[in-house]
Design a protein around this motif. Structure first.
Motif, PDB file in Angstrom:
ATOM      1  N   UNK A 585       0.805  -1.220   0.000  1.00 30.37           N
ATOM      2  CA  UNK A 585       0.000   0.000   0.000  1.00 30.37           C
ATOM      3  C   UNK A 585       0.834   1.264   0.000  1.00 30.37           C
ATOM      4  N   UNK A 586       2.174   1.162  -0.020  1.00 32.27           N
ATOM      5  CA  UNK A 586       3.028   2.343   0.000  1.00 32.27           C
ATOM      6  C   UNK A 586       3.653   2.587  -1.377  1.00 32.27           C
ATOM      7  N   UNK A 587       3.976   3.887  -1.634  1.00 29.92           N
ATOM      8  CA  UNK A 587       4.619   4.316  -2.870  1.00 29.92           C
ATOM      9  C   UNK A 587       6.098   4.601  -2.627  1.00 29.92           C
ATOM     10  N   UNK A 588       6.875   4.467  -3.660  1.00 32.29           N
ATOM     11  CA  UNK A 588       8.266   4.932  -3.620  1.00 32.29           C
ATOM     12  C   UNK A 588       8.293   6.428  -3.901  1.00 32.29           C
ATOM     13  N   UNK A 589       9.446   7.041  -3.713  1.00 31.65           N
ATOM     14  CA  UNK A 589       9.650   8.412  -4.160  1.00 31.65           C
ATOM     15  C   UNK A 589       9.741   8.423  -5.686  1.00 31.65           C
ATOM     16  N   UNK A 590       9.660   9.609  -6.271  1.00 29.35           N
ATOM     17  CA  UNK A 590       9.770   9.753  -7.725  1.00 29.35           C
ATOM     18  C   UNK A 590      11.228   9.537  -8.156  1.00 29.35           C
ATOM     19  N   UNK A 591      11.407   8.784  -9.219  1.00 25.05           N
ATOM     20  CA  UNK A 591      12.734   8.601  -9.818  1.00 25.05           C
ATOM     21  C   UNK A 591      12.565   8.531 -11.336  1.00 25.05           C
ATOM     22  N   UNK A 592      13.665   8.622 -12.059  1.00 24.22           N
ATOM     23  CA  UNK A 592      13.592   8.582 -13.520  1.00 24.22           C
ATOM     24  C   UNK A 592      13.824   7.159 -14.017  1.00 24.22           C
ATOM     25  N   UNK A 593      12.948   6.709 -14.902  1.00 25.48           N
ATOM     26  CA  UNK A 593      13.059   5.367 -15.474  1.00 25.48           C
ATOM     27  C   UNK A 593      12.639   5.449 -16.939  1.00 25.48           C
ATOM     28  N   UNK A 598       8.835   8.434 -12.648  1.00 16.52           N
ATOM     29  CA  UNK A 598       8.221   7.140 -12.316  1.00 16.52           C
ATOM     30  C   UNK A 598       8.103   6.977 -10.812  1.00 16.52           C
ATOM     31  N   UNK A 599       7.038   6.294 -10.370  1.00 20.90           N
ATOM     32  CA  UNK A 599       6.934   5.812  -8.988  1.00 20.90           C
ATOM     33  C   UNK A 599       6.462   4.365  -9.039  1.00 20.90           C
ATOM     34  N   UNK A 600       6.767   3.608  -7.978  1.00 18.15           N
ATOM     35  CA  UNK A 600       6.291   2.231  -7.840  1.00 18.15           C
ATOM     36  C   UNK A 600       5.344   2.156  -6.644  1.00 18.15           C
ATOM     37  N   UNK A 601       4.376   1.266  -6.762  1.00 18.05           N
ATOM     38  CA  UNK A 601       3.400   1.030  -5.689  1.00 18.05           C
ATOM     39  C   UNK A 601       3.448  -0.443  -5.330  1.00 18.05           C
TER      40      UNK A 601
END
Length: 658
Positions: A585-593, A598-601
């Motif tokens: 249920x948590x997101x990562x910080x924004x990064x470039x992909x 991009x973010x991951x959940x």
């Protein structure tokens, strides 16, 4: 290390095409002929075994004992492979349509490079080396023609040049004056005239062929190249002047705001400065108007005399010693002061061949070798155009020159006349007429062109190129047979092992049930990847999901969002390492992909568990395949009486070690 021919798999199939062309000396005749095994009562010799094992020369650091041990192990593998060939042959795999088509594709893909490497390359290189030792001074007339010029345009150019040749031979006008009047013009200038000295590789091959086969002071008959129709006159023939490398200081005499007189003054000023001690490099920086060569101390490189106008070549040829600098002189390009930097020399004939081979590889005659192959095939197949039939055909075409080719009313008796013979088969004129009708179909110009005859010859050569190549080069026949065997073995292995292993669900289920703990999932992570063209969109998506919208529905709520989902079993690699430490249920910080924000959940962390049969299916198949293959191979050994003779191989290896 050596490249080895091990078990036949999809990855190793490509190696089979060169098996049988051993680059090794197989030893003495008696050793090579020693039988080291039999399959279906057919002998397998040490020479065959060795040539199938080695497909590249030994390296200096190769350990002989390691090689011998691998050769011992290879014996049983190779005998098993021969048994598979026997099985495939008996089962009809060699005649299967799909294998025949694959074999045909391979042969057509490889036959032209084979001719190039085994015949045409050496012929072209021998010719280039021979011609490179002589230079021909040539002047020519040229009437430009498109590649698809009509027969009437081609004939008109031929006749005009024939008349020009006759006029010159009568002595009424000079070759140069006639060329000025007859040759085509581009940008107001004639495309004919003096070409200076040419050598091997410096002109298109049809032009070069005529030049080197025309005596000095003689004029050729009209001939065709990709540029148009030519006649040429050979002015002189001499030993080749070694290629030379020059630098120059250049002054423009044409163009806006350019004063020829001022350029002459500056050239003389530069020459005086050099004579008074200014270095060449400083003089280039100070005076040259050639911006391209200014940063290279004026270097213009190795001079190809055929690419420069004759007056320029004559002046630079007056500079004979490396380091020598000319006085200022004028050419059609402008004003030059040149320095001879170097004279190309060759250590020996081999060095010359190596240098010329590099040049040859960049020439159209090398890259476009298909025409050369067709020519060789036609020669080896003893082609013949039946001249009487062709003359009748040509006359009939001319009599109907205003008629589309497809509408010409051919006399039936003419169509059945013998027209073309190749490889012992004679084709009637109707065969050629039908070929031309297909060529003109769909074209705006539906008239006959004389180039269609050569197209026809090449099309006929292509039909027999494989058969002729096999006769001329037995090694190509061997390559084809070996590749054919490889295809058949691949297919029978696929049917007997790979396909069967996926269909035998009873055996697969037994393996699964008896080894349940071997088929397990580790910890897995189900996640979503969200990408957008801005961080703001990702921030909006994260906020909306955190307020309760299911993530599967987020694309409808945020424009321009890319959403992907997957399951992985490791967080060690990028970008999945961003998930480390998160809770579902948590997101990562924004990064470039992939160049996008991009973010991951993290949706779910799935605990380790046993797989169900459907989930483990491909893993079970991979366990079953080697079991099934060993059973199949053992049945082939029994059926085809595979008998290795390792003691004979050992005796040979021991003898070679001594």
């Amino acid at each position: 290390m050596f490249t080895r021919f091990w078990k036949l798999t999809a990855a190793s199939l490509s190696l089979i095409i060169i098996t049988g062309c051993s680059l090794f000396d197989s030893g003495t005749k008696s050793t090579s002929d020693t039988v080291v095994g039999t399959v279906n009562d057919k002998p397998v010799t040490y020479g065959e075994l060795r040539s199938s094992f080695f497909i590249s020369p030994a390296q200096d650091d190769e350990d002989p004992e390691t090689t011998n041990q691998e050769l011992r192990e290879f014996l049983s593998l190779y005998l098993d492979y021969r048994a598979k060939i026997e099985a495939a042959r008996e089962a009809g795999y060699f005649e299967m349509d799909e294998i025949q088509q694959e074999l045909k594709n391979y042969q057509m893909q490889s036959v032209y490079p084979f001719w190039l490497e085994n015949k045409i390359r050496d012929e072209l290189l021998d010719e280039l080396v021979d011609r490179s030792k002589k230079e021909i001074r040539v002047t020519h007339m040229l009437i430009t023609l498109q590649e698809n010029a009509t027969p009437s345009d081609t004939l008109d150019a031929y006749n005009r040049l024939t008349e020009a040749r006759d006029l010159y031979l009568s002595g009424e006008e000079s070759f140069e004056d006639i060329s000025e009047r007859v040759s085509s013009r581009q940008m107001g200038r004639t495309v004919g005239g003096d070409l200076g000295y040419i050598s091997g590789g410096w002109a298109v091959k049809p032009f070069e062929d005529v030049a080197y086969n025309t005596p000095v002071d003689s004029v050729s008959m009209p001939f065709r190249t990709s540029f148009g129709m030519h006649i040429l006159k050979v002015e002189d023939r001499r030993e080749t002047v070694p290629q030379r490398k020059f630098s120059h200081i250049f002054f423009q005499t044409r163009g806006q705001n350019v004063s020829p007189d001022r350029s002459r003054e500056k050239a003389q000023e530069a020459f005086t400065a050099i004579s008074d001690g200014m270095s060449w490099a400083d003089a280039v920086v100070e005076y040259t108007m050639d911006t391209d060569s200014k940063n290279r101390e004026g270097e213009i490189g190795w001079i190809d005399e055929s690419r420069f106008e004759p007056r320029f070549i004559r002046k630079i040829n007056e500079v004979t010693e490396p380091g020598e600098i000319s006085e200022p002189f004028e050419s059609e390009y402008g004003i030059h002061i040149v320095r001879l930097d170097s004279i190309r020399t060759y250590r020996d004939e081999q060095h010359l061949r190596e240098e010329l081979y590099e040049r040859l590889r960049n020439l159209p005659r090398y890259r476009e070798n298909k025409a050369s192959v067709h020519k060789s095939v036609r020669q080896n197949a003893n082609e013949r155009v039946h001249s009487e039939t062709y003359d009748s055909f040509d006359n009939f075409v001319q009599a109907h020159s205003s008629t589309d080719f497809g509408d010409i009313p051919w006399p039936e008796e003419l169509l059945y006349e013998p027209f073309y013979t190749i490889d012992g088969v004679t084709y009637p004129l109707q065969h050629f007429v039908e070929f031309v009708e297909e060529k003109v179909e769909g074209r705006r110009n539906k008239q006959y062109r004389h180039t269609y005859l050569n197209d026809y010859k090449n099309a006929m050569a292509e039909k027999i190129v494989v058969d002729v190549t096999k006769r001329v080069f037995p090694e190509f026949d061997q390559l084809s047979q070996t590749y054919h065997e490889g295809l058949a073995v691949f297919k029978i292995t696929e049917d007997s092992v790979w396909t069967r292993s996926m269909q035998d669900t009873t055996a697969l289920r037994n393996i699964f049930d008896e080894n349940r703990d071997d088929f397990r999932f580790g910890t897995r992570y189900r996640f979503y990847r969200l990408s957008a063209d801005s961080e703001e969109r990702l921030h909006d998506a994260r906020t909306i999901v955190n307020h309760g919208l299911p993530i599967d529905s987020i694309r409808a709520a945020v424009d321009g969002l890319i959403l992907r989902t997957d399951t992985i079993n490791s967080l060690d690699s990028f970008p999945f390492d961003h998930l480390q430490g998160l809770e579902p249920g948590e997101f990562t910080d924004v990064f470039e992909y992939r160049n996008r924000d991009t973010i991951l959940y993290l949706a779910e962390i799935m605990e380790p568990r046993r797989m169900e049969f459907e989930e483990a299916f491909m893993q079970v198949v991979s366990v079953y395949q080697p079991i099934l293959e060993e059973e199949w191979v053992q049945s082939l050994r029994d059926q085809y009486r595979v008998t290795p003779r390792p003691e004979r191989l050992e005796a040979i290896l021991s003898q070679r070690d001594q």
